[in-house]
Write a protein that holds these residues in place. Sequence first.
Motif, short mmCIF file in Angstrom:
data_model
loop_
_atom_site.label_atom_id
_atom_site.label_comp_id
_atom_site.label_asym_id
_atom_site.label_seq_id
_atom_site.Cartn_x
_atom_site.Cartn_y
_atom_site.Cartn_z
N LEU A 35 0.82 -1.22 0.00
CA LEU A 35 0.00 0.00 0.00
C LEU A 35 0.85 1.27 0.00
N ARG A 36 2.12 1.14 0.39
CA ARG A 36 3.01 2.31 0.34
C ARG A 36 3.77 2.41 -0.98
N GLY A 37 3.40 1.55 -1.93
CA GLY A 37 4.04 1.63 -3.25
C GLY A 37 5.38 0.92 -3.32
N ARG A 38 5.61 0.00 -2.39
CA ARG A 38 6.88 -0.74 -2.39
C ARG A 38 6.71 -2.10 -3.04
N LEU A 39 7.84 -2.77 -3.29
CA LEU A 39 7.79 -4.10 -3.91
C LEU A 39 7.93 -5.20 -2.86
N VAL A 40 7.19 -6.26 -3.06
CA VAL A 40 7.22 -7.40 -2.15
C VAL A 40 7.41 -8.68 -2.96
N VAL A 41 8.29 -9.56 -2.47
CA VAL A 41 8.48 -10.87 -3.09
C VAL A 41 7.80 -11.90 -2.19
N PHE A 42 6.99 -12.77 -2.81
CA PHE A 42 6.18 -13.71 -2.01
C PHE A 42 6.04 -15.04 -2.76
N PRO A 43 5.78 -16.13 -2.00
CA PRO A 43 5.52 -17.40 -2.68
C PRO A 43 4.08 -17.48 -3.17
N THR A 44 3.86 -18.17 -4.27
CA THR A 44 2.50 -18.56 -4.66
C THR A 44 2.56 -20.08 -4.79
N GLU A 45 1.45 -20.70 -5.17
CA GLU A 45 1.48 -22.16 -5.29
C GLU A 45 2.32 -22.61 -6.50
N THR A 46 2.62 -21.69 -7.44
CA THR A 46 3.39 -22.07 -8.63
C THR A 46 4.87 -21.78 -8.43
N VAL A 47 5.23 -20.49 -8.43
CA VAL A 47 6.60 -20.03 -8.20
C VAL A 47 6.50 -18.75 -7.36
N SER A 153 7.05 -13.44 -12.34
CA SER A 153 7.80 -14.38 -11.53
C SER A 153 9.03 -13.68 -10.93
N ALA A 154 9.41 -14.13 -9.73
CA ALA A 154 10.50 -13.45 -9.00
C ALA A 154 11.85 -14.00 -9.43
N ASN A 155 12.28 -13.54 -10.61
CA ASN A 155 13.62 -13.88 -11.08
C ASN A 155 14.12 -12.68 -11.87
N ILE A 156 15.42 -12.57 -11.98
CA ILE A 156 15.95 -11.54 -12.87
C ILE A 156 15.64 -12.03 -14.28
N SER A 157 15.26 -11.13 -15.19
CA SER A 157 14.87 -11.54 -16.55
C SER A 157 15.89 -12.48 -17.16
N THR A 158 15.42 -13.45 -17.88
CA THR A 158 16.16 -14.54 -18.56
C THR A 158 16.54 -15.69 -17.61
N LYS A 159 16.53 -15.48 -16.32
CA LYS A 159 16.96 -16.52 -15.37
C LYS A 159 15.79 -17.43 -14.98
N PRO A 160 16.10 -18.63 -14.47
CA PRO A 160 15.02 -19.51 -14.02
C PRO A 160 14.22 -18.88 -12.87
N GLY A 165 12.42 -19.92 -1.23
CA GLY A 165 12.75 -18.61 -0.66
C GLY A 165 14.20 -18.24 -0.93
N GLU A 166 15.10 -19.20 -0.81
CA GLU A 166 16.53 -18.86 -0.98
C GLU A 166 16.83 -18.37 -2.40
N HIS A 167 16.10 -18.88 -3.41
CA HIS A 167 16.31 -18.37 -4.78
C HIS A 167 15.92 -16.90 -4.85
N ALA A 168 14.72 -16.61 -4.29
CA ALA A 168 14.19 -15.24 -4.35
C ALA A 168 15.11 -14.28 -3.59
N ILE A 169 15.63 -14.75 -2.45
CA ILE A 169 16.54 -13.91 -1.66
C ILE A 169 17.81 -13.65 -2.47
N GLY A 170 18.32 -14.70 -3.12
CA GLY A 170 19.52 -14.55 -3.95
C GLY A 170 19.34 -13.52 -5.04
N TYR A 171 18.16 -13.48 -5.66
CA TYR A 171 17.93 -12.53 -6.75
C TYR A 171 17.65 -11.11 -6.23
N PHE A 172 16.89 -10.99 -5.11
CA PHE A 172 16.31 -9.68 -4.79
C PHE A 172 16.67 -9.07 -3.45
#
Length: 362
Positions: A35-47, A153-160, A165-172
């Motif tokens: 709600l403050r206009g920030r970005l959040v990384v979160f799990p969904t049932e897919t990725v 999806s929470a990855n840097i473009s072109t990457k898997p 959680g550890e993948h998302a932390i590594g990227y972001f």
Amino acid sequence: MIGCSKAERMKTVVCKTDPKRPSAKAIGVAAEAILRGRLVVFPTETVYGIGANAFDDKACREVYRVKGRASDNPLIVHVYSVEDALKLGRFNREHAKTLGRIWPGPLTVIVKGRGRLPETVTAGLDSVAIRCPRGNVIRSIMKTAGVPIAAPSANISTKPSSTKGEHAIGYFIGKVSVIIDGGEADYGIESTILDLRSFRILRPGAFTPEQIERAFGRKPILGRIARGTAGAKRAISPGTKYRHYAPLTPLFVYTGDRKAVRSMIRPFGKSAAFIGSDESCSFLKGTGVRPISLGPAKSLRIRVHRLFDKLIELDSLGVDFAVIEQFPEHGLGYSAMNRLRKASDHKSFSNLEELKKLLENK
Ligand code: TXA
Ligand code: MG
């Protein structure tokens, strides 16, 4: 800190939580950030997803910037319910009824938009991709924040894509306000994208063509775009024009017989890894090729679930090249093959001679 942009120095709050019963604290922190206009990384049932308030143009622009995504590649809008979907897109009555039965779940649909979203989200198209996810973390964030969330999806473009959680932390880490670490995503592969106007699958994913047929009573069109063999010159789904899911390690798909892997794969004086089923990995013992097991041959679901995780792991091994065993082209295997064609830049082989040629041309 020389050379770091402000965003790279951002303090990221990482909240670890049970994805089935997310903690109220984690959800509160995430919803407030949205709600403050920030970005959040979160799990969904897919990725994992990297999301912003879908009505906040500036925040959505940040999603593109942080992910390194081309501005003509629109975002999926996540909604809490079918009613919320109806406010953003135009659905015929039958489709809305069917979605009422299968949502929340891993199916994204493309429909004509109602023009209520910023152009940034839809990349200026008159259509919109809408998905009502099943994951409790994203559902609780949307319920608390009361807004739809635009999220690729929470990855840097072109990457898997991130499946843990550890993948998302590594990227972001240091690039977004909040990361919710909910462990492993259930499917490990993205949602299926179905264009409801043409009834064509634009991206196969966690919801299989067979499930679509059962739910809608109609066979979806599966063309070269869904297979991953078309470059999609005209951007039916803009994402299909870009390289995707690619590890840095050169990757080749083995399309030959599983029982012959031992005689068809050689390191040729280089260091090599093989990604495949437990059984295929065991055939390669003593050949000098490093095995990376995806799981039992009989469980397609487990092997597909681990695919992105193993593609991410591959780059930490420092091998010269890797071979990955093909998946059968049905059900979830169909979706996995779409990803593999792109991850390997369409390079495949079925015998030693062809592998040698690929290595010489590398
Ligand atoms: O499982 C998923 O779908 C995940 C989670 C986070 O929900 N999201 C995801 O988003 O995979 P992304 O951005 O990585 O892939 C979305 C795809 C892109 O290829 C994009 O081009 C396509 O959806 N897309 C979005 N809006 C579209 C539209 N209006 N028409 C056609 N394709 C569209
Ligand atoms: Mg993606």
